[in-house]
Design an enzyme around this catalytic site. Structure first.
Site, PDB file in Angstrom:
ATOM      1  N   ASP A 195     -18.275  26.235 -10.612  1.00  0.00           N
ATOM      2  CA  ASP A 195     -18.345  27.418 -11.470  1.00  0.00           C
ATOM      3  C   ASP A 195     -17.400  28.480 -10.924  1.00  0.00           C
ATOM      4  O   ASP A 195     -17.602  28.991  -9.812  1.00  0.00           O
ATOM      5  CB  ASP A 195     -19.787  27.947 -11.516  1.00  0.00           C
ATOM      6  CG  ASP A 195     -19.905  29.248 -12.282  1.00  0.00           C
ATOM      7  OD1 ASP A 195     -19.335  29.339 -13.384  1.00  0.00           O
ATOM      8  OD2 ASP A 195     -20.564  30.174 -11.766  1.00  0.00           O
ATOM      9  N   LYS A 222     -22.965  31.113  -3.831  1.00  0.00           N
ATOM     10  CA  LYS A 222     -21.680  30.523  -3.499  1.00  0.00           C
ATOM     11  C   LYS A 222     -21.479  30.539  -1.985  1.00  0.00           C
ATOM     12  O   LYS A 222     -22.155  31.283  -1.262  1.00  0.00           O
ATOM     13  CB  LYS A 222     -20.549  31.274  -4.208  1.00  0.00           C
ATOM     14  CG  LYS A 222     -20.560  31.096  -5.728  1.00  0.00           C
ATOM     15  CD  LYS A 222     -19.423  31.847  -6.380  1.00  0.00           C
ATOM     16  CE  LYS A 222     -19.361  31.551  -7.873  1.00  0.00           C
ATOM     17  NZ  LYS A 222     -18.890  30.176  -8.148  1.00  0.00           N
ATOM     18  N   HIS A 250     -24.728  41.278  -6.912  1.00  0.00           N
ATOM     19  CA  HIS A 250     -24.964  39.835  -6.884  1.00  0.00           C
ATOM     20  C   HIS A 250     -23.924  39.114  -7.736  1.00  0.00           C
ATOM     21  O   HIS A 250     -23.427  38.045  -7.363  1.00  0.00           O
ATOM     22  CB  HIS A 250     -26.373  39.526  -7.395  1.00  0.00           C
ATOM     23  CG  HIS A 250     -26.752  38.081  -7.303  1.00  0.00           C
ATOM     24  ND1 HIS A 250     -27.032  37.457  -6.120  1.00  0.00           N
ATOM     25  CD2 HIS A 250     -26.862  37.123  -8.272  1.00  0.00           C
ATOM     26  CE1 HIS A 250     -27.315  36.185  -6.339  1.00  0.00           C
ATOM     27  NE2 HIS A 250     -27.220  35.958  -7.637  1.00  0.00           N
ATOM     28  N   GLU A 310     -30.248  33.494 -13.544  1.00  0.00           N
ATOM     29  CA  GLU A 310     -29.287  32.573 -12.928  1.00  0.00           C
ATOM     30  C   GLU A 310     -29.624  31.106 -13.179  1.00  0.00           C
ATOM     31  O   GLU A 310     -28.723  30.289 -13.409  1.00  0.00           O
ATOM     32  CB  GLU A 310     -29.211  32.830 -11.418  1.00  0.00           C
ATOM     33  CG  GLU A 310     -28.530  34.131 -11.023  1.00  0.00           C
ATOM     34  CD  GLU A 310     -27.015  34.071 -11.184  1.00  0.00           C
ATOM     35  OE1 GLU A 310     -26.491  33.041 -11.653  1.00  0.00           O
ATOM     36  OE2 GLU A 310     -26.351  35.062 -10.846  1.00  0.00           O
ATOM     37  N   TYR A 345     -27.853  39.995   1.986  1.00  0.00           N
ATOM     38  CA  TYR A 345     -26.560  40.351   1.401  1.00  0.00           C
ATOM     39  C   TYR A 345     -26.606  41.790   0.874  1.00  0.00           C
ATOM     40  O   TYR A 345     -25.680  42.584   1.108  1.00  0.00           O
ATOM     41  CB  TYR A 345     -26.241  39.377   0.271  1.00  0.00           C
ATOM     42  CG  TYR A 345     -24.852  39.484  -0.306  1.00  0.00           C
ATOM     43  CD1 TYR A 345     -23.807  38.720   0.211  1.00  0.00           C
ATOM     44  CD2 TYR A 345     -24.581  40.316  -1.392  1.00  0.00           C
ATOM     45  CE1 TYR A 345     -22.523  38.797  -0.328  1.00  0.00           C
ATOM     46  CE2 TYR A 345     -23.308  40.402  -1.933  1.00  0.00           C
ATOM     47  CZ  TYR A 345     -22.285  39.636  -1.397  1.00  0.00           C
ATOM     48  OH  TYR A 345     -21.017  39.720  -1.934  1.00  0.00           O
ATOM     49  N   TRP A 398     -23.150  33.021   0.842  1.00  0.00           N
ATOM     50  CA  TRP A 398     -24.061  32.485   1.860  1.00  0.00           C
ATOM     51  C   TRP A 398     -23.560  32.810   3.269  1.00  0.00           C
ATOM     52  O   TRP A 398     -24.348  33.144   4.151  1.00  0.00           O
ATOM     53  CB  TRP A 398     -24.195  30.977   1.659  1.00  0.00           C
ATOM     54  CG  TRP A 398     -25.027  30.277   2.675  1.00  0.00           C
ATOM     55  CD1 TRP A 398     -26.388  30.321   2.818  1.00  0.00           C
ATOM     56  CD2 TRP A 398     -24.553  29.410   3.707  1.00  0.00           C
ATOM     57  NE1 TRP A 398     -26.795  29.531   3.861  1.00  0.00           N
ATOM     58  CE2 TRP A 398     -25.686  28.967   4.431  1.00  0.00           C
ATOM     59  CE3 TRP A 398     -23.293  28.951   4.078  1.00  0.00           C
ATOM     60  CZ2 TRP A 398     -25.594  28.093   5.511  1.00  0.00           C
ATOM     61  CZ3 TRP A 398     -23.194  28.079   5.152  1.00  0.00           C
ATOM     62  CH2 TRP A 398     -24.327  27.656   5.861  1.00  0.00           C
TER      63      TRP A 398
END
Length: 233
Positions: A141, A153, A205, A130, A184, A157
């Site tokens: 982006d 992003k 992801h 990343e 997440y 989050w």
């Protein structure tokens, strides 16, 4: 398929800097270019365990071997691995102060990854892919900002319970950003219909809660594999 040696040169590039000959055990050495593979043995046939970036610095452990046309140096405590081997073509001796942490130098990643369902190796591969595992600033982006080590992003989050006070602050903190990734994945992997492995985590992801089921995340997964991870990493 390209020959293995040619693939190696295409990946790391060619640099004029080169470490060769005897150096003392404990000497601090730094990477002179990015995309360098660290391996679990001295030679191109050994498995890649990490991909290193320019400016990362580590202590030389004393081991040297010549194989496949390269002088290999054994480094210690690299990206969670106690011992790895790196070709001297991409190393240079540096001040010992640059090795005061596990990874130092200009712009290099510092801090540790949070623990959770995703392995440290898998997190490292995602982080490296990343951002080069660096706390990049937020930039536009695909319809929203992407921030920090893991290019988080806003919606991502929020789904990981808004740690760190703000997206930008958390994303620029290695532990907070990786905790967001861990939370997440813990939230969504059980509902994804996919295996609990690095491939699924990487594709989620990239593609959201069920990203592991979408074919468009396969290119992203190939990028993670190029960082040295497998499905079971």
């Amino acid at each position: 398929m390209l020959p293995k040696l040619l693939c190696f040169f295409l990946l790391v590039g060619i640099t004029s800097a080169s470490l060769s000959g005897h150096i003392a055990s404990g000497t601090c050495v730094c990477l002179t270019t990015s995309g360098v593979h660290a391996r679990n043995g001295a030679g191109l046939s050994h498995s890649v365990v990490a991909t290193l970036g320019s400016g990362e610095c580590y202590k030389f452990n004393g081991g040297t071997l010549t194989h496949d046309g390269y002088h290999w140096y054994e480094l210690q405590d690299v990206h969670g691995h106690h011992r790895v081997w790196v070709a001297g073509n991409f190393l240079s001796v540096s001040s010992s102060s640059h090795c005061s942490g596990s990874s130092t130098g200009s712009g290099a990643a510092v801090g540790t990854f949070a623990t959770g369902v995703v392995s440290q190796h898998c997190l490292q591969c995602i982080c490296q892919h990343e951002s080069g595992c660096r706390p990049l600033g937020c930039s536009w982006d695909v319809n929203s900002n992407s921030c920090g080590y893991f290019q988080l992003k806003q919606v991502y989050w929020e789904d990981c319970h808004r740690p760190g006070g703000s997206l930008a602050a958390c994303a620029a903190d290695k532990n907070c950003a990786s905790k967001c990734v861990q939370d997440y994945m813990a939230r969504y992997i059980g509902h994804s219909g996919c295996a609990h492995n690095c491939e699924s985590y990487a594709r989620i992801h990239n593609g959201g809660p069920k990203g592991c089921q979408h074919s468009y995340t396969l290119d992203y997964w190939n990028g993670i594999r190029n960082e040295g991870c497998s499905a079971n990493s």
